[in-house]
Design an enzyme around this catalytic site. Structure first.
Site, PDB file in Angstrom:
ATOM      1  N   ASN A 163       8.972   4.215   3.531  1.00 30.89           N
ATOM      2  CA  ASN A 163       8.697   3.740   5.212  1.00 30.89           C
ATOM      3  C   ASN A 163      10.252   3.364   5.697  1.00 30.89           C
ATOM      4  O   ASN A 163      10.945   2.634   4.585  1.00 30.89           O
ATOM      5  CB  ASN A 163       7.739   2.879   5.478  1.00 30.89           C
ATOM      6  CG  ASN A 163       6.480   3.332   5.768  1.00 30.89           C
ATOM      7  OD1 ASN A 163       5.655   3.561   4.864  1.00 30.89           O
ATOM      8  ND2 ASN A 163       6.256   3.733   7.163  1.00 30.89           N
TER       9      ASN A 163
ATOM     10  N   ARG B 171       0.749  -1.379   0.173  1.00 34.64           N
ATOM     11  CA  ARG B 171       0.082   0.053  -0.075  1.00 34.64           C
ATOM     12  C   ARG B 171       0.838   1.202   0.078  1.00 34.64           C
ATOM     13  O   ARG B 171       1.004   1.899  -0.981  1.00 34.64           O
ATOM     14  CB  ARG B 171      -0.973  -0.160   1.212  1.00 34.64           C
ATOM     15  CG  ARG B 171      -2.140   0.984   1.084  1.00 34.64           C
ATOM     16  CD  ARG B 171      -1.651   2.225   1.223  1.00 34.64           C
ATOM     17  NE  ARG B 171      -1.176   2.749   2.801  1.00 34.64           N
ATOM     18  CZ  ARG B 171      -0.603   3.652   3.264  1.00 34.64           C
ATOM     19  NH1 ARG B 171      -0.426   4.506   2.237  1.00 34.64           N
ATOM     20  NH2 ARG B 171      -0.008   3.811   4.431  1.00 34.64           N
ATOM     21  N   ASP B 172       1.685   1.470   0.979  1.00 36.39           N
ATOM     22  CA  ASP B 172       2.197   2.795   1.347  1.00 36.39           C
ATOM     23  C   ASP B 172       3.591   2.753   0.200  1.00 36.39           C
ATOM     24  O   ASP B 172       3.934   3.638  -0.454  1.00 36.39           O
ATOM     25  CB  ASP B 172       2.644   2.756   2.566  1.00 36.39           C
ATOM     26  CG  ASP B 172       3.274   4.319   3.030  1.00 36.39           C
ATOM     27  OD1 ASP B 172       3.908   4.924   2.024  1.00 36.39           O
ATOM     28  OD2 ASP B 172       3.190   4.937   4.064  1.00 36.39           O
TER      29      ASP B 172
ATOM     30  N   CYS C 291       4.282   9.262   0.191  1.00 34.81           N
ATOM     31  CA  CYS C 291       2.947   9.689  -0.170  1.00 34.81           C
ATOM     32  C   CYS C 291       2.813  10.537  -1.269  1.00 34.81           C
ATOM     33  O   CYS C 291       3.515  11.478  -1.463  1.00 34.81           O
ATOM     34  CB  CYS C 291       2.594  10.301   1.137  1.00 34.81           C
ATOM     35  SG  CYS C 291       1.023  10.964   1.146  1.00 34.81           S
TER      36      CYS C 291
ATOM     37  N   HIS D 168       5.046   4.889  12.735  1.00 33.84           N
ATOM     38  CA  HIS D 168       5.098   4.668  11.176  1.00 33.84           C
ATOM     39  C   HIS D 168       6.041   5.973  10.776  1.00 33.84           C
ATOM     40  O   HIS D 168       5.725   7.090  10.585  1.00 33.84           O
ATOM     41  CB  HIS D 168       3.892   5.223  10.581  1.00 33.84           C
ATOM     42  CG  HIS D 168       3.546   5.096   9.029  1.00 33.84           C
ATOM     43  ND1 HIS D 168       2.870   4.159   8.572  1.00 33.84           N
ATOM     44  CD2 HIS D 168       3.769   5.956   8.104  1.00 33.84           C
ATOM     45  CE1 HIS D 168       2.726   4.304   7.236  1.00 33.84           C
ATOM     46  NE2 HIS D 168       3.485   5.733   6.854  1.00 33.84           N
TER      47      HIS D 168
ATOM     48  N   HIS E 237       8.658   7.378   8.001  1.00 33.83           N
ATOM     49  CA  HIS E 237       9.383   7.283   6.784  1.00 33.83           C
ATOM     50  C   HIS E 237      10.658   7.851   6.740  1.00 33.83           C
ATOM     51  O   HIS E 237      11.236   8.131   7.985  1.00 33.83           O
ATOM     52  CB  HIS E 237       8.628   8.251   5.725  1.00 33.83           C
ATOM     53  CG  HIS E 237       7.245   7.801   5.073  1.00 33.83           C
ATOM     54  ND1 HIS E 237       7.324   7.298   4.074  1.00 33.83           N
ATOM     55  CD2 HIS E 237       6.242   7.696   5.749  1.00 33.83           C
ATOM     56  CE1 HIS E 237       6.186   6.899   3.884  1.00 33.83           C
ATOM     57  NE2 HIS E 237       5.262   7.060   5.124  1.00 33.83           N
TER      58      HIS E 237
HETATM   59  P1  HMG Z   1     -13.157  14.249  -2.838  1.00 30.74           P
HETATM   60  O1  HMG Z   1     -12.852  14.671  -4.421  1.00 30.74           O
HETATM   61  O2  HMG Z   1     -13.174  15.389  -1.975  1.00 30.74           O
HETATM   62  O3  HMG Z   1     -14.229  13.376  -2.849  1.00 30.74           O
HETATM   63  O4  HMG Z   1     -11.897  13.302  -2.534  1.00 30.74           O
HETATM   64  P2  HMG Z   1     -15.869  13.268  -3.224  1.00 30.74           P
HETATM   65  O5  HMG Z   1     -16.625  12.613  -2.154  1.00 30.74           O
HETATM   66  O6  HMG Z   1     -16.000  14.687  -3.616  1.00 30.74           O
HETATM   67  O7  HMG Z   1     -15.870  12.269  -4.540  1.00 30.74           O
HETATM   68  C1  HMG Z   1     -14.958  12.785  -5.733  1.00 30.74           C
HETATM   69  C2  HMG Z   1     -14.955  11.426  -6.745  1.00 30.74           C
HETATM   70  O8  HMG Z   1     -14.347  10.356  -5.976  1.00 30.74           O
HETATM   71  C3  HMG Z   1     -16.496  10.603  -6.847  1.00 30.74           C
HETATM   72  O9  HMG Z   1     -16.535  10.094  -8.041  1.00 30.74           O
HETATM   73  C4  HMG Z   1     -16.634   9.767  -5.758  1.00 30.74           C
HETATM   74  O10 HMG Z   1     -17.221   8.720  -6.216  1.00 30.74           O
HETATM   75  C5  HMG Z   1     -14.913   9.200  -5.697  1.00 30.74           C
HETATM   76  P3  HMG Z   1     -17.152  10.883  -9.513  1.00 30.74           P
HETATM   77  O11 HMG Z   1     -18.387  11.222  -9.208  1.00 30.74           O
HETATM   78  O12 HMG Z   1     -16.180  12.112  -9.655  1.00 30.74           O
HETATM   79  O13 HMG Z   1     -16.802   9.644 -10.549  1.00 30.74           O
HETATM   80  N1  HMG Z   1     -14.623   8.476  -4.606  1.00 30.74           N
HETATM   81  C6  HMG Z   1     -14.202   7.370  -4.455  1.00 30.74           C
HETATM   82  N2  HMG Z   1     -14.007   6.433  -5.160  1.00 30.74           N
HETATM   83  C7  HMG Z   1     -13.454   5.013  -4.702  1.00 30.74           C
HETATM   84  N3  HMG Z   1     -13.162   4.949  -3.383  1.00 30.74           N
HETATM   85  C8  HMG Z   1     -13.463   5.871  -2.807  1.00 30.74           C
HETATM   86  C9  HMG Z   1     -13.984   7.180  -3.028  1.00 30.74           C
HETATM   87  N4  HMG Z   1     -14.290   8.306  -2.418  1.00 30.74           N
HETATM   88  C10 HMG Z   1     -14.787   9.077  -3.352  1.00 30.74           C
HETATM   89  N5  HMG Z   1     -13.328   5.939  -1.298  1.00 30.74           N
HETATM   90  C11 HMG Z   1     -10.875  11.571  -0.946  1.00 30.74           C
HETATM   91  C12 HMG Z   1     -11.671  13.103  -1.079  1.00 30.74           C
HETATM   92  C13 HMG Z   1     -10.864  11.295   0.590  1.00 30.74           C
HETATM   93  C14 HMG Z   1     -11.994  10.342  -1.610  1.00 30.74           C
HETATM   94  C15 HMG Z   1      -9.771  11.599  -1.833  1.00 30.74           C
HETATM   95  O14 HMG Z   1      -8.957  12.919  -1.353  1.00 30.74           O
HETATM   96  C16 HMG Z   1      -8.914  10.414  -1.841  1.00 30.74           C
HETATM   97  O15 HMG Z   1      -9.219   9.330  -2.109  1.00 30.74           O
HETATM   98  N6  HMG Z   1      -7.875  10.735  -0.982  1.00 30.74           N
HETATM   99  C17 HMG Z   1      -6.596   9.598  -0.837  1.00 30.74           C
HETATM  100  C18 HMG Z   1      -5.366  10.075  -0.753  1.00 30.74           C
HETATM  101  C19 HMG Z   1      -4.416   8.897  -0.555  1.00 30.74           C
HETATM  102  O16 HMG Z   1      -4.746   7.822  -0.504  1.00 30.74           O
HETATM  103  N7  HMG Z   1      -3.291   9.313   0.008  1.00 30.74           N
HETATM  104  C20 HMG Z   1      -2.266   8.258   0.258  1.00 30.74           C
HETATM  105  C21 HMG Z   1      -2.761   7.534   1.323  1.00 30.74           C
HETATM  106  S1  HMG Z   1      -2.373   8.335   3.025  1.00 30.74           S
HETATM  107  C22 HMG Z   1      -0.665   8.152   3.433  1.00 30.74           C
HETATM  108  O17 HMG Z   1       0.170   7.613   2.483  1.00 30.74           O
HETATM  109  C23 HMG Z   1      -0.201   8.412   4.927  1.00 30.74           C
HETATM  110  C24 HMG Z   1      -0.019   7.263   5.622  1.00 30.74           C
HETATM  111  O18 HMG Z   1       0.914   6.355   5.019  1.00 30.74           O
HETATM  112  C25 HMG Z   1       0.391   7.806   7.018  1.00 30.74           C
HETATM  113  C26 HMG Z   1       1.632   8.708   6.944  1.00 30.74           C
HETATM  114  O19 HMG Z   1       2.884   8.245   6.223  1.00 30.74           O
HETATM  115  O20 HMG Z   1       1.457   9.822   7.014  1.00 30.74           O
HETATM  116  C27 HMG Z   1      -1.173   6.495   5.871  1.00 30.74           C
HETATM  117 MG    MG Z   2       3.108   6.698   5.084  1.00 34.23          MG
END
Ligand code: HMG
Ligand code: MG
Length: 310
Positions: free
Chosen positions: A249, A15-16, A240, A207, A209
């Site tokens: 990480n 994932r990450d 990220c 966690h 990095h």
């Molecule tokens: P948004 O654009 O504000 O969401 O995104 P929305 O609710 O307005 O929806 C927009 C579109 O996305 C719609 O589709 C929804 O259906 C779709 P459209 O009508 O335009 O065709 N949608 C989805 N599709 C699939 N699965 C879903 C989903 N939700 C909405 N769950 C949202 C808001 C949160 C969805 C977006 O910003 C997002 O997906 N962000 C994810 C970012 C991400 O994955 N970042 C990396 C992971 S976090 C990380 O790495 C940190 C971590 O490792 C810890 C650390 O190191 O800090 C965990």
């Molecule tokens: Mg991370």
């Protein structure tokens, strides 16, 4: 404080790690990686994310990956779920654990999940309730707990505020994340001790990095305050997409090398993890980021050469 006798590692490479890859990684390779990690004894595998494919295209195949990975008894398969739509995907895919991910800085919250911290809590609450209602384990991550690429310094009180919100949602584990790898060992102790005043220490995970090469020191500092849960990424893969320049990480092989040397149980085979790290790095066409992994692999090759020559 004496060091924990056992450590629980969550392997976040699929994932990450892979979320940050620019080249598309086929489902077969993702599944092949998960198979190797599970065979090595990983007890919690963060397999994928049910996030918007527009935001993170690499995770668009979450359901296909979930349908094909092995499900050994007693192993937790976890996935990221930013909202109820993500939760529905996770439930349909029979995930054991869902991860909600918030931030300790407003700026990062907006960049990563397109909403304020308060709005994110409102989105996570139904996810948390649904997880409880369906018997899924609930984990949370607090991003940028040690520094933010947009805001800079992050006060400890901001981290603690988010920890309290996640605690009140009933999270089974809260990960304190150094998203951009800027933390140092003393800071890690301060932040984790502050978090542990509000939430049980044995449910806190680290966690880290490794952008500035501090991650393994930060793992050790965490062990010293009694933290026994860590995320780690095979071959040090990752980053990220919303934290440019941040590297992966801490490498799982490096953490295992440390824990094995300290006599701390993990249930994971370092040797098999080294092979898994070399395998995925070969696919990605670059050298593994794990120093221990590369050293142990070189040693193995030299042993095999000697055996052939004899
Ligand atoms: P948004 O654009 O504000 O969401 O995104 P929305 O609710 O307005 O929806 C927009 C579109 O996305 C719609 O589709 C929804 O259906 C779709 P459209 O009508 O335009 O065709 N949608 C989805 N599709 C699939 N699965 C879903 C989903 N939700 C909405 N769950 C949202 C808001 C949160 C969805 C977006 O910003 C997002 O997906 N962000 C994810 C970012 C991400 O994955 N970042 C990396 C992971 S976090 C990380 O790495 C940190 C971590 O490792 C810890 C650390 O190191 O800090 C965990
Ligand atoms: Mg991370």
């Amino acid at each position: 404080m004496s060091l924990p006798k056992r450590v629980f590692l969550t392997e976040v490479g699929p994932r990450d790690g892979l979320q940050n890859e620019q080249q598309p990684v086929p489902v077969d390779i993702k599944v092949g990686l998960c198979e190797r990690l599970l065979a090595a004894g990983v007890g919690n595998l963060e397999a994928t994310s049910f996030v918007s494919p527009k935001w993170v295209p690499q995770m668009a195949d979450a359901a296909q990956v979930m349908a094909r990975i092995p499900r050994p008894a007693g192993v937790t398969i976890s996935v990221l779920t930013p909202n109820i739509k993500g939760f529905e995907g996770a439930l349909a895919a029979k995930a054991d654990e869902v991860v909600i991910f918030g931030a300790a800085s407003e700026a990062f919250s907006h960049r990563n999940i397109n909403c304020s911290i308060e709005e994110s809590i409102n989105r996570f609450t139904p996810v948390a309730n649904a997880a409880k209602a369906n018997g899924l384990r609930l984990r949370a991550a607090v991003s940028v707990a040690f520094g933010c690429p947009y805001q800079g310094e992050v006060p400890v009180s901001s981290v603690v505020d988010v920890v309290k919100r996640f605690r009140d949602m009933g999270c089974d584990e809260i990960g304190i994340a150094d998203t951009i790898g800027v933390a140092n060992a003393e800071q890690v102790k301060r932040v984790l001790e502050a978090a542990a005043r509000e939430y049980p220490l044995d449910q806190i995970s680290g966690h880290f990095h490794d952008t500035y090469g501090q991650a393994i020191a930060n793992v050790y500092a965490s062990l010293q305050v009694g933290v026994s849960r860590f995320d780690a990424s095979i071959a040090g893969l990752g980053g990220c997409p919303y934290a440019k320049g941040a590297t992966g990480n801490v490498a799982t092989e490096d953490v295992l090398y440390l824990l094995d040397a300290l006599g701390i149980e993990t249930g994971i085979s370092l040797e098999q993890m080294v092979d898994a790290g070399q395998w995925i790095s070969a696919f990605l066409g670059r050298k593994s980021m794990s120093r221990a992994g590369n050293a142990l692999h070189a040693k193995k090759l030299s042993r095999e050469e000697k055996a052939q020559a004899a």
